[in-house]
Design an enzyme around this catalytic site. Structure first.
Site, PDB file in Angstrom:
ATOM      1  N   ILE A  14      26.135  28.732 -24.640  1.00  0.00           N
ATOM      2  CA  ILE A  14      27.299  28.280 -25.422  1.00  0.00           C
ATOM      3  C   ILE A  14      28.544  28.657 -24.624  1.00  0.00           C
ATOM      4  CG2 ILE A  14      28.570  28.417 -27.585  1.00  0.00           C
ATOM      5  CD1 ILE A  14      26.023  29.128 -29.017  1.00  0.00           C
ATOM      6  N   HIS A  15      29.046  27.706 -23.838  1.00  0.00           N
ATOM      7  CA  HIS A  15      30.243  27.943 -23.031  1.00  0.00           C
ATOM      8  C   HIS A  15      31.445  27.314 -23.726  1.00  0.00           C
ATOM      9  CE1 HIS A  15      29.799  23.827 -21.358  1.00  0.00           C
ATOM     10  NE2 HIS A  15      28.521  24.097 -21.488  1.00  0.00           N
ATOM     11  N   ALA A  16      32.601  27.337 -23.106  1.00  0.00           N
ATOM     12  CA  ALA A  16      33.870  26.980 -23.746  1.00  0.00           C
ATOM     13  C   ALA A  16      33.906  25.591 -24.379  1.00  0.00           C
ATOM     14  CB  ALA A  16      35.012  27.119 -22.746  1.00  0.00           C
TER      15      ALA A  16
END
Length: 85
Positions: A14-16
């Site tokens: 879960i990145h930006a």
């Protein structure tokens, strides 16, 4: 209270970018929504709460929805995870 678990399949976790989209999806609902990884927990309507968990590929998260529209919130968020993460 509605709850579901999901194992992250996205290579980057879960990145930006998906975290921002996830927060927007959660914000559509009046219910309280939280995401948990192990003992850590964060508010799904706050990007820092989601990013602080540092969720990586292969890790299991638990999403909890509680409130008037919890059924719709849980269904929409689970569909979001399956389609994007």
């Amino acid at each position: 209270m509605k709850q579901f678990t999901y194992v992250i399949t996205d290579e980057a976790g879960i990145h930006a970018r998906p975290a921002g989209l996830l927060v927007k999806e959660a914000a559509k609902f009046a219910s309280s929504t939280t995401i948990a990884k192990g003992a850590k927990k964060g508010d799904l309507k706050r990007i820092f709460g989601v990013m602080a968990l540092g969720v990586k590929k292969g890790e299991e998260i638990t999403v909890t929805c509680e409130g008037a529209d919890e059924d719709a919130a849980a269904a929409a968020l689970e569909a979001f995870f399956k389609a994007n993460l």
